[in-house]
Design an enzyme around this catalytic site. Structure first.
Site, PDB file in Angstrom:
ATOM      1  N   ASP A  45       0.841  -1.200   0.000  1.00 63.25           N
ATOM      2  CA  ASP A  45       0.000   0.000   0.000  1.00 63.25           C
ATOM      3  C   ASP A  45       0.877   1.251   0.000  1.00 63.25           C
ATOM      4  O   ASP A  45       1.536   1.563   0.986  1.00 63.25           O
ATOM      5  CB  ASP A  45      -0.885   0.013   1.257  1.00 63.25           C
ATOM      6  CG  ASP A  45      -1.783   1.239   1.300  1.00 63.25           C
ATOM      7  OD1 ASP A  45      -2.876   1.184   0.706  1.00 63.25           O
ATOM      8  OD2 ASP A  45      -1.389   2.255   1.904  1.00 63.25           O
ATOM      9  N   TYR A  50       3.199   9.775  -0.697  1.00 65.39           N
ATOM     10  CA  TYR A  50       4.325   9.233   0.069  1.00 65.39           C
ATOM     11  C   TYR A  50       5.654   9.439  -0.668  1.00 65.39           C
ATOM     12  O   TYR A  50       6.715   9.283  -0.062  1.00 65.39           O
ATOM     13  CB  TYR A  50       4.149   7.729   0.359  1.00 65.39           C
ATOM     14  CG  TYR A  50       2.873   7.338   1.094  1.00 65.39           C
ATOM     15  CD1 TYR A  50       2.058   8.291   1.720  1.00 65.39           C
ATOM     16  CD2 TYR A  50       2.479   6.000   1.176  1.00 65.39           C
ATOM     17  CE1 TYR A  50       0.887   7.924   2.365  1.00 65.39           C
ATOM     18  CE2 TYR A  50       1.319   5.628   1.836  1.00 65.39           C
ATOM     19  CZ  TYR A  50       0.519   6.595   2.420  1.00 65.39           C
ATOM     20  OH  TYR A  50      -0.642   6.209   3.067  1.00 65.39           O
ATOM     21  N   LYS A  75      -2.730   5.770  -4.274  1.00 65.81           N
ATOM     22  CA  LYS A  75      -3.849   6.672  -3.974  1.00 65.81           C
ATOM     23  C   LYS A  75      -3.683   8.021  -4.675  1.00 65.81           C
ATOM     24  O   LYS A  75      -2.556   8.517  -4.811  1.00 65.81           O
ATOM     25  CB  LYS A  75      -3.935   6.927  -2.452  1.00 65.81           C
ATOM     26  CG  LYS A  75      -3.790   5.677  -1.610  1.00 65.81           C
ATOM     27  CD  LYS A  75      -4.003   5.926  -0.126  1.00 65.81           C
ATOM     28  CE  LYS A  75      -3.597   4.723   0.703  1.00 65.81           C
ATOM     29  NZ  LYS A  75      -2.147   4.629   0.974  1.00 65.81           N
ATOM     30  N   HIS A 108      -7.524   9.328  -1.864  1.00 63.13           N
ATOM     31  CA  HIS A 108      -6.838   9.351  -0.565  1.00 63.13           C
ATOM     32  C   HIS A 108      -7.682  10.026   0.525  1.00 63.13           C
ATOM     33  O   HIS A 108      -7.778   9.531   1.643  1.00 63.13           O
ATOM     34  CB  HIS A 108      -5.482  10.054  -0.736  1.00 63.13           C
ATOM     35  CG  HIS A 108      -4.449   9.659   0.268  1.00 63.13           C
ATOM     36  ND1 HIS A 108      -3.095   9.641  -0.021  1.00 63.13           N
ATOM     37  CD2 HIS A 108      -4.550   9.267   1.553  1.00 63.13           C
ATOM     38  CE1 HIS A 108      -2.425   9.255   1.065  1.00 63.13           C
ATOM     39  NE2 HIS A 108      -3.291   9.026   2.029  1.00 63.13           N
ATOM     40  N   LYS A 230       2.892  -1.025   8.905  1.00 66.42           N
ATOM     41  CA  LYS A 230       4.153  -0.514   8.334  1.00 66.42           C
ATOM     42  C   LYS A 230       5.282  -0.724   9.328  1.00 66.42           C
ATOM     43  O   LYS A 230       5.124  -0.522  10.535  1.00 66.42           O
ATOM     44  CB  LYS A 230       4.006   0.981   8.029  1.00 66.42           C
ATOM     45  CG  LYS A 230       5.301   1.705   7.684  1.00 66.42           C
ATOM     46  CD  LYS A 230       5.945   2.397   8.886  1.00 66.42           C
ATOM     47  CE  LYS A 230       7.244   3.092   8.532  1.00 66.42           C
ATOM     48  NZ  LYS A 230       7.939   3.626   9.738  1.00 66.42           N
ATOM     49  N   SER A 231       6.445  -1.095   8.816  1.00 62.04           N
ATOM     50  CA  SER A 231       7.664  -1.054   9.624  1.00 62.04           C
ATOM     51  C   SER A 231       8.852  -0.975   8.680  1.00 62.04           C
ATOM     52  O   SER A 231       8.801  -1.504   7.571  1.00 62.04           O
ATOM     53  CB  SER A 231       7.787  -2.304  10.507  1.00 62.04           C
ATOM     54  OG  SER A 231       9.021  -2.268  11.192  1.00 62.04           O
ATOM     55  N   VAL A 232       9.904  -0.306   9.131  1.00 53.07           N
ATOM     56  CA  VAL A 232      11.162  -0.331   8.370  1.00 53.07           C
ATOM     57  C   VAL A 232      12.148  -1.298   9.028  1.00 53.07           C
ATOM     58  O   VAL A 232      13.278  -1.426   8.565  1.00 53.07           O
ATOM     59  CB  VAL A 232      11.804   1.072   8.268  1.00 53.07           C
ATOM     60  CG1 VAL A 232      10.922   2.014   7.457  1.00 53.07           C
ATOM     61  CG2 VAL A 232      12.109   1.654   9.649  1.00 53.07           C
TER      62      VAL A 232
HETATM   63  N1  NAP Z   1      -5.104   6.414   3.813  1.00 55.59           N
HETATM   64  C1  NAP Z   1      -4.492   7.160   4.706  1.00 55.59           C
HETATM   65  O1  NAP Z   1      -4.811   8.351   4.874  1.00 55.59           O
HETATM   66  C2  NAP Z   1      -3.398   6.572   5.515  1.00 55.59           C
HETATM   67  C3  NAP Z   1      -2.889   7.267   6.630  1.00 55.59           C
HETATM   68  C4  NAP Z   1      -1.875   6.669   7.378  1.00 55.59           C
HETATM   69  C5  NAP Z   1      -1.414   5.410   7.016  1.00 55.59           C
HETATM   70  N2  NAP Z   1      -1.905   4.768   5.914  1.00 55.59           N
HETATM   71  C6  NAP Z   1      -1.403   3.441   5.485  1.00 55.59           C
HETATM   72  O2  NAP Z   1      -1.436   2.551   6.598  1.00 55.59           O
HETATM   73  C7  NAP Z   1      -0.107   2.041   6.810  1.00 55.59           C
HETATM   74  C8  NAP Z   1       0.117   1.746   8.265  1.00 55.59           C
HETATM   75  O3  NAP Z   1      -0.126   2.883   9.063  1.00 55.59           O
HETATM   76  P1  NAP Z   1       1.025   3.697   9.820  1.00 55.59           P
HETATM   77  O4  NAP Z   1       2.307   3.542   9.101  1.00 55.59           O
HETATM   78  O5  NAP Z   1       0.519   5.072  10.031  1.00 55.59           O
HETATM   79  O6  NAP Z   1       1.065   3.049  11.276  1.00 55.59           O
HETATM   80  P2  NAP Z   1       1.177   1.593  11.931  1.00 55.59           P
HETATM   81  O7  NAP Z   1       1.369   0.535  10.916  1.00 55.59           O
HETATM   82  O8  NAP Z   1       0.038   1.495  12.892  1.00 55.59           O
HETATM   83  O9  NAP Z   1       2.488   1.745  12.826  1.00 55.59           O
HETATM   84  C9  NAP Z   1       3.760   1.961  12.285  1.00 55.59           C
HETATM   85  C10 NAP Z   1       4.687   2.305  13.444  1.00 55.59           C
HETATM   86  O10 NAP Z   1       4.718   1.217  14.369  1.00 55.59           O
HETATM   87  C11 NAP Z   1       6.047   0.710  14.467  1.00 55.59           C
HETATM   88  N3  NAP Z   1       5.931  -0.756  14.453  1.00 55.59           N
HETATM   89  C12 NAP Z   1       5.516  -1.536  13.438  1.00 55.59           C
HETATM   90  N4  NAP Z   1       5.525  -2.832  13.797  1.00 55.59           N
HETATM   91  C13 NAP Z   1       5.964  -2.877  15.065  1.00 55.59           C
HETATM   92  C14 NAP Z   1       6.208  -3.943  15.969  1.00 55.59           C
HETATM   93  N5  NAP Z   1       5.992  -5.216  15.615  1.00 55.59           N
HETATM   94  N6  NAP Z   1       6.662  -3.628  17.203  1.00 55.59           N
HETATM   95  C15 NAP Z   1       6.885  -2.340  17.563  1.00 55.59           C
HETATM   96  N7  NAP Z   1       6.672  -1.296  16.748  1.00 55.59           N
HETATM   97  C16 NAP Z   1       6.219  -1.558  15.502  1.00 55.59           C
HETATM   98  C17 NAP Z   1       6.798   1.235  13.263  1.00 55.59           C
HETATM   99  O11 NAP Z   1       8.157   1.449  13.574  1.00 55.59           O
HETATM  100  P3  NAP Z   1       9.404   1.146  12.567  1.00 55.59           P
HETATM  101  O12 NAP Z   1       8.938   1.474  11.182  1.00 55.59           O
HETATM  102  O13 NAP Z   1      10.443   2.076  13.076  1.00 55.59           O
HETATM  103  O14 NAP Z   1       9.743  -0.294  12.737  1.00 55.59           O
HETATM  104  C18 NAP Z   1       6.106   2.561  13.013  1.00 55.59           C
HETATM  105  O15 NAP Z   1       6.610   3.557  13.862  1.00 55.59           O
HETATM  106  C19 NAP Z   1       0.788   3.145   6.238  1.00 55.59           C
HETATM  107  O16 NAP Z   1       2.100   2.740   6.019  1.00 55.59           O
HETATM  108  C20 NAP Z   1       0.028   3.495   4.990  1.00 55.59           C
HETATM  109  O17 NAP Z   1       0.256   2.540   3.970  1.00 55.59           O
HETATM  110  C21 NAP Z   1      -2.896   5.339   5.176  1.00 55.59           C
END
Ligand code: NAP
Length: 274
Positions: A45, A50, A75, A108, A230-232
């Protein structure tokens, strides 16, 4: 790692767990997505906003996985609303991704102040009928925005990607989706890491010998969401997809449900114009 699929309202199947790349720096994206593909993710995604579509495309080409085994989502950004602008934005995204079709294209944000999302949606219908995208959907739409699309156009979005996590579970919106055959896709499924120290989640992690993140992801899957963590961090990338060998009991789902009642982390779709 075999990820189950969810069948969308047009018959297309989406992996129930995918990989999100929001805030993955463009120069790291190819490597990070490469790690995700190696770990077994097949759904990625991204978004025009981005700035990392090219990196996603590079990873896909290097991985050598047949295109039909992948599910690629991007998006349309807020400044590209409108019929012609949407068609042009789609072409640019496709070109940056380096693919000749997309699996899912999303609006989006609705940007109600611009009042153009219905017009944009008609361009999405054209892209779908031309076979350039297999499925079209929306993101950050409220019930009222969805109702307007249903009333004024002929196509029900296949899914709505919205902020959703145990603290902000969007129960009413999910019920609306269910009534209209719209799949719920959760963004920030881990509340951007903010819930991982929550006492009840830590206790459940101990009970199931999993991490708090895996417990939250399992909750999403069992309540029927499509989820895109998401994670890096390679170890987290791998553990976030390792959630198909256990099942939360009903009372543990209820414990997680009881975390509801929090606020959004992200912007309010009624006012956000980006
Ligand atoms: N449509 C929209 O408006 C919208 C808005 C926001 C997001 N999104 C989509 O949704 C995806 C996910 O959302 P998000 O990136 O905001 O947040 P998320 O997936 O809820 O959380 C990502 C954060 O959590 C950490 N993390 C991930 N796995 C972990 C684990 N197993 N243990 C500890 N920490 C962990 C990551 O750190 P590290 O990366 O440092 O490991 C990062 O800081 C996005 O990448 C994007 O594709 C869409």
């Amino acid at each position: 790692m075999t990820v189950p699929h969810v069948t969308l309202n047009n018959g297309v199947q989406i992996p129930q767990l995918g990989f999100g790349v929001f805030q993955v720096p463009p120069e790291e994206t190819a490597q990070v997505v490469g790690t995700a593909l190696e770990a077994g993710y097949r759904s990625i995604d991204t978004a025009r906003a981005y700035g990392n579509e090219a990196g996603v495309g590079e990873a896909v080409r290097s991985a050598g996985i047949p295109r039909e085994e992948l599910f690629l989502t991007t998006k349309l950004w807020n400044t590209h609303h409108g019929y012609d602008a949407a068609l042009q934005a789609f072409d640019r995204s496709l070109s940056d991704l380096g693919v000749d079709y997309l699996d899912l294209y999303l609006i989006h944000w609705p940007v109600p102040s611009a009042d153009r999302y219905v017009e944009t949606w008609t361009a999405f219908e054209k892209l779908a009928s031309d076979g350039r995208v297999r499925a079209i959907g929306v993101s950050n739409f409220t019930e009222a925005h969805l109702q307007r699309l249903l009333d004024e156009t002929g196509t029900v979005p296949v899914l709505n990607q919205v902020e959703l996590h145990p603290n902000f579970p969007q129960a009413e919106l999910r019920a609306f989706h269910a009534r209209h055959g719209i799949t719920t896709e959760a963004w920030s499924p881990l509340a951007q890491g903010g819930l991982l120290k929550e006492r009840s989640l830590v206790a459940l992690a101990e009970k199931y010998d999993k991490t708090p993140a895996q417990i939250i992801l399992r909750w999403h899957l069992q309540i029927g969401n499509v989820v895109i963590p998401k994670s890096v961090t390679p170890e987290r990338i791998r553990s976030n997809i390792d959630v198909f060998d256990f099942e939360l009991a009903d009372d543990d789902i209820a414990t997680i449900d009881s975390l509801a009642g929090g606020e959004r982390i992200g912007p309010d779709p009624e006012t956000f114009a980006g």
